[in-house]
Design an enzyme around this catalytic site. Structure first.
Site, PDB file in Angstrom:
ATOM      1  N   HIS A  43       0.829  -1.202   0.000  1.00 49.26           N
ATOM      2  CA  HIS A  43       0.000   0.000   0.000  1.00 49.26           C
ATOM      3  C   HIS A  43       0.868   1.258   0.000  1.00 49.26           C
ATOM      4  O   HIS A  43       1.556   1.544   0.965  1.00 49.26           O
ATOM      5  CB  HIS A  43      -0.880  -0.039   1.260  1.00 49.26           C
ATOM      6  N   HIS A  85      -1.170  10.399  -2.618  1.00 48.26           N
ATOM      7  CA  HIS A  85      -2.438   9.961  -2.044  1.00 48.26           C
ATOM      8  C   HIS A  85      -3.409  11.085  -1.711  1.00 48.26           C
ATOM      9  O   HIS A  85      -4.563  11.086  -2.142  1.00 48.26           O
ATOM     10  CB  HIS A  85      -2.212   9.122  -0.771  1.00 48.26           C
ATOM     11  N   GLU A 152      -4.931   3.345  -8.342  1.00 41.59           N
ATOM     12  CA  GLU A 152      -6.220   3.961  -8.009  1.00 41.59           C
ATOM     13  C   GLU A 152      -6.367   5.295  -8.739  1.00 41.59           C
ATOM     14  O   GLU A 152      -5.460   6.131  -8.715  1.00 41.59           O
ATOM     15  CB  GLU A 152      -6.317   4.193  -6.497  1.00 41.59           C
ATOM     16  N   GLN A 184      -8.131   0.537  -9.909  1.00 43.81           N
ATOM     17  CA  GLN A 184      -9.109   0.533  -8.816  1.00 43.81           C
ATOM     18  C   GLN A 184      -9.660   1.942  -8.617  1.00 43.81           C
ATOM     19  O   GLN A 184      -8.961   2.933  -8.838  1.00 43.81           O
ATOM     20  CB  GLN A 184      -8.419   0.083  -7.522  1.00 43.81           C
TER      21      GLN A 184
END
Ligand code: G3P
Ligand code: CA
Length: 310
Positions: A43, A85, A152, A184
């Site tokens: 992650h 992120h 993502e 994703q």
């Protein structure tokens, strides 16, 4: 004897056919088949050990042989895809504002490593000082087809045009046919845009379950993509399986379970492997592995690997 030889010959022939089958299976098919096995997903890289989304975090995870490097893609003001992120720069850099408000040159001037040293003095390293934000292309140039990427589309409403920019880069680096990527998103609309641009790209629907109005109230999915987990029927999973090859979900919220074994089983029965984010405690990793999940996102992929019995 001859009967035994006959059986053995038949078996040899079958094995030859099977091995030809395996050899001729496309890399993309091999990737999709592998989703039935347990996947270790780093992650934001090995982000428990090095600053998230930076090269050292990805290098560590790659060195450990994880199945996927997870990353969040966003779009700069001048159309570059970067790995970051948060919507805003403040937490993990010395910049300010949103990613999409800045050019790549402005973002490249930032330090995305020093915050980690301040937040984790016991893990601080001089090597982390001044680490630059990575572009997706830099990550692809660095690792190529030696790993898989779990990308993502982060906050698509803040990053219009992200899907087209991402697909362009996946195609330029042959990532799809080489079985190297999953895309994703929490936003179903973003996944459908990716699908429209290139229907071969394997997609994962992210889900986030939390109480609707505080502790003890009924669970809801963040974007109303599904009913509450306890009310999920086969048809709800089948709707997702029409465009996605898997789901990524939280398993707990504020220490309370939000999904149980029946949710995982029903998803799997309807063609959707279940990956759970973000799991850092070994006891929780073991619990979820015992429930039969198909993979874990973790900041400590080494801890997940340590629990896997070969
Ligand atoms: O992508 C899975 C997981 O990373 C989703 O949560 O907020 O860490 O991107 P987040
Ligand atoms: Ca993510």
């Amino acid at each position: 004897m001859s009967r035994y030889l006959g059986t053995a010959t038949a078996l040899t022939a079958l094995m030859a056919v099977a091995s030809v089958g395996i050899a001729s299976e496309s890399p993309l098919a091999q990737q999709l088949n592998a989703l039935e096995n347990f996947q270790v997903i780093a992650h934001r890289g090995a982000s428990g050990h090095a600053p998230e989304s930076t090269l050292p975090a990805y290098e560590l995870a790659h060195e450990w042989g994880v199945d996927y490097l997870e990353l969040d893609a966003q779009l700069t003001a001048d159309g570059e895809v970067v790995i970051f992120h948060d919507n805003t720069l403040e937490r993990t850099s010395n910049g300010e504002g949103h990613i999409h408000e800045h050019t790549l040159a402005e973002l490249k001037a930032l330090d995305t490593g020093s915050w980690f040293n301040e937040a984790n003095p016991e893990q601080a390293s001089e090597d982390f000082v001044g680490l630059p934000m990575l572009t997706l292309e830099e990550l692809f140039d660095h690792f190529g087809h030696t790993t898989r990427y779990y990308i993502e589309t982060k906050s698509p409403h803040l990053n219009p045009g992200l899907e087209a920019a991402l697909v362009e880069r996946l195609e330029a680096y042959d990532m799809v046919e080489e079985g190297r990527v999953l895309v994703q998103s929490f936003a179903q609309e973003s996944l459908l845009k990716i699908q429209a641009l290139n229907p071969e790209i394997p997609l994962v629907q992210l889900l986030w379950y939390s109480p609707s109005e505080g502790e003890g109230t009924p669970l809801v999915e963040w974007n109303d993509t599904t009913p509450a987990p306890g009310q999920m029927r086969a048809s709800d999973f089948q709707r997702i399986a029409e465009y996605a090859v898997g789901i990524g979900t939280n398993a707990r919220h504020d220490g309370q379970d939000v999904i149980a074994a029946d949710f995982i089983e029903l998803a799997q029965q309807n063609g959707l492997p279940v990956h759970v984010y973000t799991v850092n405690e070994p006891s929780e990793m073991e619990r979820l592995m015992g429930l039969g999940v198909n993979g874990l996102f973790s900041d400590y992929p080494d801890r997940v690997q340590a629990l896997i019995v070969e």
